[in-house]
Design an enzyme around this catalytic site. Sequence first.
Site: not given
Length: 278
Positions: A34, A150, A183
Amino acid sequence: MKTVISIPELRAARAELPGPVGIVPTMGYLHEGHLSLARRAREECASVVTTIFVNPTQFAPEEDLDAYPRDLERDLGLLDEVGVDLVWMPTPEVIYPENFQTWVVVEDLTQVLEGASRPTHFRGVTTVVAKLFNVVQPQKAYFGQKDAQQAVVIQRMVKDLNFPVEIVVCSIVREPDGLAMSSRNAYLDPAQRQAATVLSRSLNAAKDAFQAGERGADQLRAIVMDIVNAEPLVALEYISCAHPETLLELDGSIERALLSMAVRVGKTRLIDNLVVGG
Ligand code: AMP
């Protein structure tokens, strides 16, 4: 760094930001993957907005929405260090007011790969990203190649709906042993964590074979499959050798391909991918 929750607060803070504005959408529990997006945005944009929202509509009922790891305080510290200007942390009620019933759906690209395993996932992703773009009005948006499908789906949505947003896709950030940062890696126990290296090991073996001259789509899929099947703690969900833009499975001899995979390590679902042939 300013933090906001409601849409009026966000709009007021956004109005003060000089452009170009870059947005980095996340579900929080931030890691170097991120942060690499946020740093790139920091380099390329006058203002950086990060969103932290565990989007309920991209989780199926049996998936890990409630268990999804959260640590807002730590996330805000990390984003502050990177120099992010504004963090939007909406609640589900802010994004999905009562009687919400409008969805953004990208059709064919979401039927395959992750969409075949998770049929309602991309409808949730495209709807929330469209809403983030509408409210934040960024000039650039940063996504990770970690979620390769995505990125392709968002690029299609932006073209099809004429969002004036440039999509920037950033490389996968990996742990020293090759595991793609996620995550969800927090769910793994030590033995599972060790076993999870099989994703990058198997993909790299296929890449090595490609570089040594192997061009068969079936053969490349088989290389990954055999290595994953030799790892008792890991169950292969799919291995794909597909066209990087259409995401359609390839047959015969290939020049360029997205090799992508999903596995289960215990209850944890992990994905990884790499592109061969440039
Ligand atoms: P998430 O919080 O999982 O929704 O991820 C937010 C953004 O970070 C998405 O665009 C992801 O593709 C990207 N991302 C997640 N993990 C990585 C990684 N290991 N390397 C690069 N980007 C990542």
